[in-house]
Design a protein around this motif. Structure first.
Motif, PDB file in Angstrom:
ATOM      1  N   VAL A 105       0.834  -1.204   0.000  1.00 58.30           N
ATOM      2  CA  VAL A 105       0.000   0.000   0.000  1.00 58.30           C
ATOM      3  C   VAL A 105       0.868   1.252   0.000  1.00 58.30           C
ATOM      4  CG1 VAL A 105      -1.616   1.359   1.378  1.00 58.30           C
ATOM      5  CG2 VAL A 105      -2.032  -1.082   1.010  1.00 58.30           C
ATOM      6  N   VAL A 106       1.889   1.274   0.841  1.00 53.87           N
ATOM      7  CA  VAL A 106       2.782   2.440   0.894  1.00 53.87           C
ATOM      8  C   VAL A 106       3.427   2.666  -0.462  1.00 53.87           C
ATOM      9  CG1 VAL A 106       4.921   3.338   1.869  1.00 53.87           C
ATOM     10  CG2 VAL A 106       3.210   2.313   3.373  1.00 53.87           C
ATOM     11  N   ASP A 107       3.974   1.608  -1.040  1.00 54.77           N
ATOM     12  CA  ASP A 107       4.634   1.729  -2.339  1.00 54.77           C
ATOM     13  C   ASP A 107       3.647   2.189  -3.413  1.00 54.77           C
ATOM     14  OD1 ASP A 107       6.916   1.190  -4.227  1.00 54.77           O
ATOM     15  OD2 ASP A 107       5.471  -0.252  -5.001  1.00 54.77           O
ATOM     16  N   MET A 108       2.456   1.618  -3.402  1.00 55.68           N
ATOM     17  CA  MET A 108       1.461   1.950  -4.418  1.00 55.68           C
ATOM     18  C   MET A 108       1.039   3.416  -4.335  1.00 55.68           C
ATOM     19  SD  MET A 108      -0.452   0.817  -6.924  1.00 55.68           S
ATOM     20  CE  MET A 108      -0.837  -0.933  -6.846  1.00 55.68           C
ATOM     21  N   PHE A 109       0.701   3.881  -3.141  1.00 55.75           N
ATOM     22  CA  PHE A 109       0.143   5.223  -3.027  1.00 55.75           C
ATOM     23  C   PHE A 109       1.193   6.314  -3.189  1.00 55.75           C
ATOM     24  CE2 PHE A 109      -3.594   3.012  -1.787  1.00 55.75           C
ATOM     25  CZ  PHE A 109      -4.632   3.862  -2.136  1.00 55.75           C
ATOM     26  N   LEU A 110       2.433   6.029  -2.900  1.00 53.91           N
ATOM     27  CA  LEU A 110       3.478   7.018  -3.152  1.00 53.91           C
ATOM     28  C   LEU A 110       3.886   7.054  -4.624  1.00 53.91           C
ATOM     29  CD1 LEU A 110       5.770   6.707   0.000  1.00 53.91           C
ATOM     30  CD2 LEU A 110       3.983   8.396  -0.474  1.00 53.91           C
TER      31      LEU A 110
ATOM     32  N   MET B 278       1.481  -3.516  -8.197  1.00 50.95           N
ATOM     33  CA  MET B 278       1.342  -2.567  -9.277  1.00 50.95           C
ATOM     34  C   MET B 278       1.962  -3.107 -10.565  1.00 50.95           C
ATOM     35  SD  MET B 278       2.538   1.356  -9.092  1.00 50.95           S
ATOM     36  CE  MET B 278       4.058   0.827  -8.336  1.00 50.95           C
ATOM     37  N   ALA B 279       1.250  -2.870 -11.675  1.00 57.19           N
ATOM     38  CA  ALA B 279       1.784  -3.274 -12.962  1.00 57.19           C
ATOM     39  C   ALA B 279       3.066  -2.508 -13.253  1.00 57.19           C
ATOM     40  CB  ALA B 279       0.757  -3.025 -14.061  1.00 57.19           C
ATOM     41  N   SER B 280       4.031  -3.178 -13.808  1.00 60.84           N
ATOM     42  CA  SER B 280       5.319  -2.518 -14.095  1.00 60.84           C
ATOM     43  C   SER B 280       5.200  -1.674 -15.351  1.00 60.84           C
ATOM     44  CB  SER B 280       6.407  -3.575 -14.263  1.00 60.84           C
ATOM     45  OG  SER B 280       6.059  -4.454 -15.320  1.00 60.84           O
TER      46      SER B 280
ATOM     47  N   ARG C 266       1.466   5.601 -11.424  1.00 57.88           N
ATOM     48  CA  ARG C 266       1.831   4.454 -12.246  1.00 57.88           C
ATOM     49  C   ARG C 266       0.747   3.375 -12.270  1.00 57.88           C
ATOM     50  NH1 ARG C 266       7.186   2.992  -9.208  1.00 57.88           N
ATOM     51  NH2 ARG C 266       6.808   1.002 -10.260  1.00 57.88           N
ATOM     52  N   ALA C 267      -0.279   3.542 -11.454  1.00 58.25           N
ATOM     53  CA  ALA C 267      -1.325   2.517 -11.371  1.00 58.25           C
ATOM     54  C   ALA C 267      -2.345   2.704 -12.490  1.00 58.25           C
ATOM     55  CB  ALA C 267      -2.019   2.604 -10.020  1.00 58.25           C
ATOM     56  N   PRO C 268      -2.611   1.670 -13.277  1.00 59.48           N
ATOM     57  CA  PRO C 268      -3.555   1.818 -14.388  1.00 59.48           C
ATOM     58  C   PRO C 268      -5.016   1.760 -13.990  1.00 59.48           C
ATOM     59  CG  PRO C 268      -2.640  -0.392 -14.370  1.00 59.48           C
ATOM     60  CD  PRO C 268      -1.933   0.363 -13.292  1.00 59.48           C
ATOM     61  N   ASP C 269      -5.309   1.231 -12.794  1.00 63.68           N
ATOM     62  CA  ASP C 269      -6.710   0.966 -12.433  1.00 63.68           C
ATOM     63  C   ASP C 269      -6.858   1.053 -10.916  1.00 63.68           C
ATOM     64  OD1 ASP C 269      -9.209  -0.147 -11.860  1.00 63.68           O
ATOM     65  OD2 ASP C 269      -9.026  -1.744 -13.351  1.00 63.68           O
ATOM     66  N   MET C 270      -7.665   2.001 -10.430  1.00 63.62           N
ATOM     67  CA  MET C 270      -7.866   2.149  -8.985  1.00 63.62           C
ATOM     68  C   MET C 270      -8.579   0.944  -8.374  1.00 63.62           C
ATOM     69  SD  MET C 270      -6.366   4.777  -7.763  1.00 63.62           S
ATOM     70  CE  MET C 270      -7.160   4.857  -6.143  1.00 63.62           C
ATOM     71  N   GLY C 271      -9.284   0.171  -9.194  1.00 62.66           N
ATOM     72  CA  GLY C 271      -9.883  -1.054  -8.676  1.00 62.66           C
ATOM     73  C   GLY C 271      -8.824  -2.024  -8.192  1.00 62.66           C
ATOM     74  N   LYS C 272      -7.731  -2.155  -8.944  1.00 61.92           N
ATOM     75  CA  LYS C 272      -6.644  -3.039  -8.528  1.00 61.92           C
ATOM     76  C   LYS C 272      -5.882  -2.459  -7.346  1.00 61.92           C
ATOM     77  CE  LYS C 272      -6.054  -5.162 -13.078  1.00 61.92           C
ATOM     78  NZ  LYS C 272      -5.131  -5.417 -14.211  1.00 61.92           N
ATOM     79  N   VAL C 273      -5.802  -1.141  -7.301  1.00 59.08           N
ATOM     80  CA  VAL C 273      -5.152  -0.494  -6.158  1.00 59.08           C
ATOM     81  C   VAL C 273      -5.898  -0.840  -4.869  1.00 59.08           C
ATOM     82  CG1 VAL C 273      -4.656   1.715  -5.054  1.00 59.08           C
ATOM     83  CG2 VAL C 273      -4.177   1.404  -7.490  1.00 59.08           C
ATOM     84  N   MET C 274      -7.209  -0.708  -4.900  1.00 59.49           N
ATOM     85  CA  MET C 274      -7.989  -0.937  -3.684  1.00 59.49           C
ATOM     86  C   MET C 274      -8.038  -2.405  -3.285  1.00 59.49           C
ATOM     87  SD  MET C 274      -8.484   2.065  -2.870  1.00 59.49           S
ATOM     88  CE  MET C 274      -9.510   1.806  -1.400  1.00 59.49           C
TER      89      MET C 274
END
Length: 478
Positions: free
Chosen positions: A448-453, A476-478, A457-465
């Motif tokens: 979560v920390v890595d993703m939100f900072l 996160m997708a590279s 780079r995240a293509p889809d907030m659904g995958k983030v959540m």
């Protein structure tokens, strides 16, 4: 000539992540991460659990994540619950007109998840929401206003104006055009909750909903956004008419619309006023806590050694909410000056533990309240006039037959002329980890920390959540 609402709509629709100054993008990601951490820490707190229950009553569904629970619900239900969770501990960021994040994040977060909005577009929506809320709030009365070298606390005050930022963010993540957004904002100004803040301040014992209900604000923004999206006509003059429009409706004595529009989209102001809270307590005591805990640690003063604590701090807080010594709910303790100082004196690490009923109602804490006195800092008004970030504090602790003292001007967490007051990203991450402890696994917390900072780079907030599902391994997708 475009109305203010139309200018705000153009600003919203035209804002892209790629055009954000790096410092704006960075601060926006920081405040979102911090807010989510505050929500995670609040799932067992009374206000938070009630928010979760009310959110659940708003219909089942698989549209959006309810933070800290591993569960999901409808967009409206998740937004209500998450707004209440973010604000439950009073641990979330401060931005004039006051709290902003719990009102503008939840609706857009839920809608972005449902719509599969990119992380970059979500960050842009959050930058818009915080900037717009700050600008409109600064055009109105403010709680720490000064007139004739004395405090000029308004008769009507509150955070209802954040409905504009919340509505704009929701419509931005949906990718709606400026004309639709304008009508959504026009609706928002006409369905805004009232500013009930001063009733809460002046009535003791205080209402447990605090200054306003974050869940209601989030839902009102969702409703305004939906009405604009579906074709309702909003009042696009609602911010231009100081008598019959939003300023008159909401009860502000001051209305300076040029503050809203000057340099809009070119100059970002909110990042210079956004403050983080190291303590889950009203901001009025944070300078005091900084000084007091430093003195206690430096001299290793035990709670049982304390004979008296004299505090000199905020000058506008001689009002019932802060002078209240009857602590019946954990939220009462978030604002009581005597209780806050007595609790901090126990030297428990700031976090959800400060809202644990075992500590809030500990007889040692309640007894120490009688040892606390509070007075305005003698230089409060000149310091505030000189720099709005000023919250001067002086503390005198009587213990071991001595008086130990400390003093500061700027609280930790605020942008100020003192570089040490800045809350670094490392400090924010440490706060987040402490808030997430026991709620997310260590691996999920890292993700979560890595993703939100790096949310752009995240293509889809659904995958983030999806990261908030227990022990999630989604990355996160590279």
């Amino acid at each position: 000539m475009s109305t203010i609402v139309e200018q705000l709509a153009e600003f919203t629709a035209g804002s892209r992540y790629e055009d954000l100054p790096p410092e704006v993008a960075n601060e926006t990601k920081r405040v979102v991460l911090d807010s989510i951490g505050c929500a995670l820490a609040a799932t067992d707190e009374q206000k938070g659990t009630i928010g979760l229950e009310i959110g659940a009553r708003m219909g089942s569904g698989d549209e959006a994540t309810i933070l800290g629970t591993g569960g999901r619900g409808s967009v409206y239900g998740a937004a209500f619950a998450n707004g209440e969770l973010i604000n439950a501990l009073d641990f979330d960021a401060i931005l004039p007109p006051g709290h902003v994040s719990p009102y503008v994040i939840p609706g857009a977060l839920a809608m972005a998840e449902k719509a599969g909005t990119s992380g970059a577009d979500f960050v842009a929506s959050m930058a818009v929401a915080h900037e717009m809320s700050n600008r409109i709030g600064k055009a109105m009365d403010y709680l720490r206003d000064i007139k004739d070298d004395a405090m000029n606390t308004p008769q009507v005050y509150g955070y209802a104006s954040t409905i504009f930022g919340g509505t704009a963010a929701i419509m931005r993540v949906q990718g709606l055009e400026a004309s639709r957004i304008a009508h959504g904002l026009g609706v928002a100004g006409c369905i805004s909750p009232i500013n009930s803040h001063m009733a809460w301040v002046r009535h003791a014992p205080p209402t447990t909903i605090k200054y306003t209900v974050a869940g209601v604000m989030a839902q009102a923004a969702l409703t305004a956004a939906a009405m604009g999206e579906l074709g309702h006509r909003g009042d696009i003059q609602v911010l231009d008419d100081a008598v019959y429009g939003f300023p008159g409706m909401i009860g502000t004595k001051r209305w300076e619309p040029e503050v809203i529009t000057a340099g809009l989209g070119e100059t970002w102001r909110y990042i210079h006023e956004n403050s983080y809270k190291p303590y889950p307590h009203c901001r009025v005591l944070h300078s005091v806590f900084d000084v007091m805990l430093d003195v206690l640690e430096q001299h290793d003063i035990k709670p049982e050694e304390i004979e008296h604590i004299s505090v000199f701090g905020e000058a506008f807080v001689r009002l019932p909410i802060w002078e209240n010594n009857t602590v019946e709910f954990p939220t009462d303790g978030q604002f009581s000056i005597a209780h806050g100082i007595a609790l901090a004196a126990q030297r428990v690490r700031p976090g959800r533990a400060w809202q644990d009923p075992d500590l809030v109602f500990d007889p040692k804490v309640l007894a120490m309240m009688d040892k606390v006195t509070h007075e305005p800092h003698p230089d409060y008004i000149p310091f505030l006039k000189e720099n709005g970030a000023s919250r001067p504090a002086k503390v005198e602790i009587s213990a071991r037959g001595q008086v130990f003292t400390g003093e500061t001007r700027y609280p930790k967490g605020s942008p100020s002329p003192d570089p040490s007051s800045y809350y670094s990203t490392e400090e924010l991450v440490a706060k987040f980890r402490h808030n997430a402890d026991g709620v997310l696994s260590a691996a999920a917390t890292d993700d979560v920390v890595d993703m939100f900072l790096n949310l752009e780079r995240a293509p889809d907030m659904g995958k983030v959540m999806a990261l908030f599902a227990k022990d999630s391994k989604v990355r996160m997708a590279s």
